[in-house]
Design an enzyme around this catalytic site. Structure first.
Site, PDB file in Angstrom:
ATOM      1  N   GLU A 225      -2.323  23.795   0.282  1.00  0.00           N
ATOM      2  CA  GLU A 225      -2.925  24.858  -0.521  1.00  0.00           C
ATOM      3  C   GLU A 225      -2.823  24.573  -2.020  1.00  0.00           C
ATOM      4  OE1 GLU A 225      -1.038  28.792  -0.410  1.00  0.00           O
ATOM      5  OE2 GLU A 225       0.834  27.856   0.211  1.00  0.00           O
TER       6      GLU A 225
ATOM      7  N   CYS B 150      -6.461  -4.669  13.515  1.00  0.00           N
ATOM      8  CA  CYS B 150      -6.110  -3.252  13.434  1.00  0.00           C
ATOM      9  C   CYS B 150      -5.349  -2.801  14.676  1.00  0.00           C
ATOM     10  CB  CYS B 150      -7.373  -2.411  13.241  1.00  0.00           C
ATOM     11  SG  CYS B 150      -7.063  -0.658  13.435  1.00  0.00           S
TER      12      CYS B 150
ATOM     13  N   HIS C   7      -1.618  29.379   3.811  1.00  0.00           N
ATOM     14  CA  HIS C   7      -0.286  29.665   3.319  1.00  0.00           C
ATOM     15  C   HIS C   7       0.694  29.902   4.454  1.00  0.00           C
ATOM     16  CE1 HIS C   7       2.586  30.958   0.327  1.00  0.00           C
ATOM     17  NE2 HIS C   7       2.885  31.988   1.090  1.00  0.00           N
TER      18      HIS C   7
ATOM     19  N   CYS D  43      -2.967  -1.791  11.803  1.00  0.00           N
ATOM     20  CA  CYS D  43      -2.834  -0.334  11.631  1.00  0.00           C
ATOM     21  C   CYS D  43      -2.096   0.355  12.785  1.00  0.00           C
ATOM     22  CB  CYS D  43      -4.215   0.310  11.520  1.00  0.00           C
ATOM     23  SG  CYS D  43      -5.411  -0.649  10.598  1.00  0.00           S
TER      24      CYS D  43
ATOM     25  N   TYR E  57      -0.175  -2.801   0.058  1.00  0.00           N
ATOM     26  CA  TYR E  57      -0.054  -1.901   1.211  1.00  0.00           C
ATOM     27  C   TYR E  57       1.082  -2.317   2.145  1.00  0.00           C
ATOM     28  CZ  TYR E  57      -4.859   0.109   0.869  1.00  0.00           C
ATOM     29  OH  TYR E  57      -5.998   0.759   0.512  1.00  0.00           O
TER      30      TYR E  57
ATOM     31  N   GLU F 232       4.714  -0.458   3.042  1.00  0.00           N
ATOM     32  CA  GLU F 232       4.803   0.121   4.390  1.00  0.00           C
ATOM     33  C   GLU F 232       5.983  -0.469   5.159  1.00  0.00           C
ATOM     34  OE1 GLU F 232       0.105   1.356   4.995  1.00  0.00           O
ATOM     35  OE2 GLU F 232       0.815  -0.416   6.022  1.00  0.00           O
TER      36      GLU F 232
ATOM     37  N   LYS G 131       1.624  -0.765  13.327  1.00  0.00           N
ATOM     38  CA  LYS G 131       2.317  -0.352  12.093  1.00  0.00           C
ATOM     39  C   LYS G 131       2.598   1.151  12.110  1.00  0.00           C
ATOM     40  CE  LYS G 131       0.101   1.379   9.051  1.00  0.00           C
ATOM     41  NZ  LYS G 131      -0.751   0.794   8.074  1.00  0.00           N
TER      42      LYS G 131
HETATM   43  P1  NDP Z   1      -2.595  -6.342  -0.932  1.00  0.00           P
HETATM   44  O1  NDP Z   1      -3.808  -6.995  -1.430  1.00  0.00           O
HETATM   45  O2  NDP Z   1      -2.580  -4.866  -0.731  1.00  0.00           O
HETATM   46  O3  NDP Z   1      -1.374  -6.701  -1.898  1.00  0.00           O
HETATM   47  C1  NDP Z   1      -1.006  -8.028  -2.129  1.00  0.00           C
HETATM   48  C2  NDP Z   1       0.230  -8.017  -2.977  1.00  0.00           C
HETATM   49  O4  NDP Z   1       0.757  -9.335  -3.021  1.00  0.00           O
HETATM   50  C3  NDP Z   1      -0.030  -7.592  -4.413  1.00  0.00           C
HETATM   51  O5  NDP Z   1       1.023  -6.766  -4.823  1.00  0.00           O
HETATM   52  C4  NDP Z   1      -0.015  -8.915  -5.176  1.00  0.00           C
HETATM   53  O6  NDP Z   1       0.486  -8.788  -6.459  1.00  0.00           O
HETATM   54  C5  NDP Z   1       0.982  -9.710  -4.364  1.00  0.00           C
HETATM   55  N1  NDP Z   1       0.800 -11.148  -4.469  1.00  0.00           N
HETATM   56  C6  NDP Z   1      -0.305 -11.874  -4.218  1.00  0.00           C
HETATM   57  N2  NDP Z   1      -0.064 -13.192  -4.386  1.00  0.00           N
HETATM   58  C7  NDP Z   1       1.234 -13.285  -4.755  1.00  0.00           C
HETATM   59  C8  NDP Z   1       2.071 -14.375  -5.090  1.00  0.00           C
HETATM   60  N3  NDP Z   1       1.619 -15.626  -5.066  1.00  0.00           N
HETATM   61  N4  NDP Z   1       3.344 -14.111  -5.443  1.00  0.00           N
HETATM   62  C9  NDP Z   1       3.817 -12.856  -5.487  1.00  0.00           C
HETATM   63  N5  NDP Z   1       3.070 -11.773  -5.168  1.00  0.00           N
HETATM   64  C10 NDP Z   1       1.800 -11.998  -4.815  1.00  0.00           C
HETATM   65  O7  NDP Z   1      -2.224  -7.148   0.391  1.00  0.00           O
HETATM   66  P2  NDP Z   1      -1.388  -6.805   1.670  1.00  0.00           P
HETATM   67  O8  NDP Z   1      -0.976  -8.127   2.205  1.00  0.00           O
HETATM   68  O9  NDP Z   1      -0.361  -5.774   1.416  1.00  0.00           O
HETATM   69  O10 NDP Z   1      -2.486  -6.162   2.627  1.00  0.00           O
HETATM   70  C11 NDP Z   1      -3.683  -6.879   2.907  1.00  0.00           C
HETATM   71  C12 NDP Z   1      -4.829  -5.936   3.055  1.00  0.00           C
HETATM   72  O11 NDP Z   1      -4.748  -5.294   4.309  1.00  0.00           O
HETATM   73  C13 NDP Z   1      -4.871  -4.790   2.048  1.00  0.00           C
HETATM   74  O12 NDP Z   1      -5.497  -5.148   0.865  1.00  0.00           O
HETATM   75  C14 NDP Z   1      -5.633  -3.747   2.787  1.00  0.00           C
HETATM   76  O13 NDP Z   1      -7.005  -3.994   2.589  1.00  0.00           O
HETATM   77  C15 NDP Z   1      -5.277  -3.986   4.230  1.00  0.00           C
HETATM   78  N6  NDP Z   1      -4.254  -3.038   4.695  1.00  0.00           N
HETATM   79  C16 NDP Z   1      -4.552  -1.706   4.744  1.00  0.00           C
HETATM   80  C17 NDP Z   1      -3.626  -0.804   5.173  1.00  0.00           C
HETATM   81  C18 NDP Z   1      -3.953   0.655   5.201  1.00  0.00           C
HETATM   82  O14 NDP Z   1      -5.125   1.007   5.137  1.00  0.00           O
HETATM   83  N7  NDP Z   1      -2.943   1.541   5.266  1.00  0.00           N
HETATM   84  C19 NDP Z   1      -2.297  -1.212   5.614  1.00  0.00           C
HETATM   85  C20 NDP Z   1      -2.079  -2.635   5.497  1.00  0.00           C
HETATM   86  C21 NDP Z   1      -3.027  -3.481   5.059  1.00  0.00           C
HETATM   87  P3  NDP Z   1      -0.410  -8.405  -7.731  1.00  0.00           P
HETATM   88  O15 NDP Z   1      -0.711  -6.950  -7.608  1.00  0.00           O
HETATM   89  O16 NDP Z   1       0.482  -8.753  -8.852  1.00  0.00           O
HETATM   90  O17 NDP Z   1      -1.628  -9.266  -7.627  1.00  0.00           O
END
Ligand code: NDP
Length: 496
Positions: free
Chosen positions: A475, A70, A470, A75, A210, A214, A78
């Site tokens: 709101e 983080c 307001h 976080c 996510y 982002e 980022k």
């Molecule tokens: P996420 O789990 O959010 O998303 C992973 C993405 O990768 C999904 O869209 C998934 O697709 C895709 N994916 C997985 N495997 C493959 C593959 N083999 N080929 C193509 N696409 C694939 O993971 P992130 O890496 O974005 O983030 C990791 C974690 O970190 C998050 O889950 C969250 O918990 C945390 N995080 C939180 C943030 C916040 O609070 N603002 C910011 C950044 C990270 P599909 O949907 O089709 O499975």
């Protein structure tokens, strides 16, 4: 209740044992969860040791840093880059507000990168101080579990030393996962993306979660050409479908090239950059390819299986009960390594509950209800409670959906064509608000307050009787008078 008393009794018995241990608690991993658990345990009077790998912005199996993902490569950096990226559009928006920006505005990536690194180094120092002020002994090196009450520390010079502990806590987080695509070694993960020496001109991002949206926003905001590939029709699977549509529209509106229902099949190095090939046969060349395809629990080098700690077969996550205890009574685990809800504030909550349970004499299970979260794309999405789809899936009540889509006041003058959307999902019988979402400027700031209301069980009538501030976008949450749609319960009602 019975389980709570059992935990209480077992923990008390373990704490009263006469066996001498070097520490009451030894924590492996000094990220958000590990630091919280060790500080709070020490405040309850426990003798605590914690180990963490040496600091570097880009992690590896032997590099990490106090503060964890983080603070060092998640976080915090980022959000700094999101702030940096947002200025570009703000400068554009300022023109209709009378700001005459006659000279060229240039963005200096290296300057922001330097400032970002300075800030995470500062925070790394603060986290170290928090530990020492709490009386927690910090060891730099790699920790592994070699017995139910024994950890081994591989120090920076390679020498090994072992310590005994009444309780061991695993808080090693997670690590970016790379799909096994030919040429995958040419891609970077979010670790490297946060520390790139040069800002790319063209970026390809794989993933619809996510991190992908982002980074798409960050890079686009800095003027990069961004192509975003994801497997589903819309990004952000798991979020409310209507809000996902709004996010996709906004990303496109900001100039990001979306490629839904598409994945990458191959990466090759060319003279011009990295050429990616998709499952539709399309080819694009970019300077940087980011894999944002999820994260995997960081359990590989901990030796947990030899000690008998059960791991999830599919993900490798440490299996724990509601008190974060593994099947080995003296070994506990919190945060992303348990793959429950992988968010920093959740790891903090689990750390607090652990300390209360084990050293505070108050067995406390973590409460996963009404956890708000935000996706810091530009503009951001923030939600709490159930999406419309989850409400229909999980409740046996009729649902009323209230939506408001509007032009934020700032855009009326700036001319930006971007709508804000808000949504409340309400149990039509009890009037309880089951979920709230917003996509628009300041959504996370607004949603934190809404989360308090939902945690208190607020009804739609209570939202309606709250006076708005307001003029504000917020709101709108208290002025959505008539339902956009009523949806009958999908499941049979319990009393019929
Ligand atoms: P996420 O789990 O959010 O998303 C992973 C993405 O990768 C999904 O869209 C998934 O697709 C895709 N994916 C997985 N495997 C493959 C593959 N083999 N080929 C193509 N696409 C694939 O993971 P992130 O890496 O974005 O983030 C990791 C974690 O970190 C998050 O889950 C969250 O918990 C945390 N995080 C939180 C943030 C916040 O609070 N603002 C910011 C950044 C990270 P599909 O949907 O089709 O499975």
């Amino acid at each position: 209740m019975a389980r709570k008393m059992l935990i209480d009794g077992e923990v008390e018995k373990a704490n009263k044992e006469n066996t001498h241990y070097d520490f009451d608690l030894f924590v492996i991993g000094a990220g958000s969860g590990g630091v919280r658990a060790s500080r709070f345990s020490a405040q309850y009077g426990a003798k605590v040791g914690i180990c963490e790998l040496p600091f570097h912005p880009i992690s590896s199996e032997t590099i990490g840093g106090v503060g964890g993902t983080c603070v060092i490569r998640g976080c915090v950096p980022k959000k700094i880059l999101v702030y940096g990226a947002a200025f570009g559009a703000e400068i554009e928006d300022a023109k209709n507000y009378g700001w005459e920006l006659n000279e060229r505005t240039d963005f200096n990536w290296k300057k922001l990168l330097h400032k970002k690194t300075e800030e995470i180094v500062r925070l790394n120092g603060i986290y170290k101080r928090l530990l020492s002020n709490a009386g927690v002994k910090l060891f730099e090196g790699e920790g592994r579990v070699i017995g139910p009450n024994q950890v081994e520390l591989i120090q920076l010079d390679g020498t090994k030393i072992s310590y005994s502990a009444k309780h061991i806590l695993i808080a090693t987080g997670s690590r970016a996962h790379r799909p096994a695509i030919p040429g995958q070694e040419l891609a970077i993960t979010s670790d490297e993306a946060l520390s790139l020496e040069e800002l790319p001109k063209r970026a390809v991002i794989l993933g619809g979660g996510y991190i992908s949206v982002e980074f798409a926003s960050i890079w686009r905001g800095m003027g990069v050409t961004v192509d975003l590939f994801f497997r589903k029709e819309l990004p952000l699977r798991g979020f409310d479908d209507e809000m996902r549509t709004v996010v996709a529209k906004n990303l496109e509106g900001r100039g990001i090239n979306l490629h839904p229902n598409t994945t990458l099949t191959e990466l090759t190095k060319t003279e011009d950059g990295i050429k990616v090939r998709t499952d539709h046969g399309q080819e694009i060349t970019a300077d940087v390819v980011l894999f944002a395809t999820g994260r995997a629990p960081n359990t590989k080098r901990l030796n947990l299986e030899s000690v008998g700690v059960e791991l999830d077969n599919r993900t490798g996550a440490v299996k724990v009960d509601e008190y974060s205890r593994t099947n080995i009574p003296s070994i506990w685990a919190i945060g992303d390594v348990t793959n429950r809800m992988n968010l920093t504030p959740v790891a903090l909550m689990e750390g607090t509950c652990f300390a209360k349970t084990v050293f505070g004499g108050q067995p406390t299970a973590a409460d996963y209800n009404h956890i708000p979260c935000a996706v810091f794309c530009i503009p951001p999405l923030s939600v709490v409670g159930l999406s419309e789809e989850q409400a229909l899936e999980n409740s046996n009540c009729d649902i009323s959906v209230f939506t408001s889509t509007f032009n934020p006041m700032k855009n009326t003058i700036s001319g930006r064509q971007e709508k804000t959307m808000m949504k409340l999902v309400v149990d039509a019988e009890s009037d309880k608000v089951l979920g709230a979402s917003m996509c628009g400027p300041d959504a996370p700031e607004i949603m934190q307050g809404i989360a308090v209301a939902l945690k208190c069980g607020a009804t739609k009538a209570q939202f309606d009787s709250t006076i708005g501030i307001h003029p504000s976008a917020a709101e709108e949450f208290v002025t959505m008078r008539s339902a956009t749609r009523q949806i009958p319960a999908r499941k049979p009602k319990a009393n019929i």
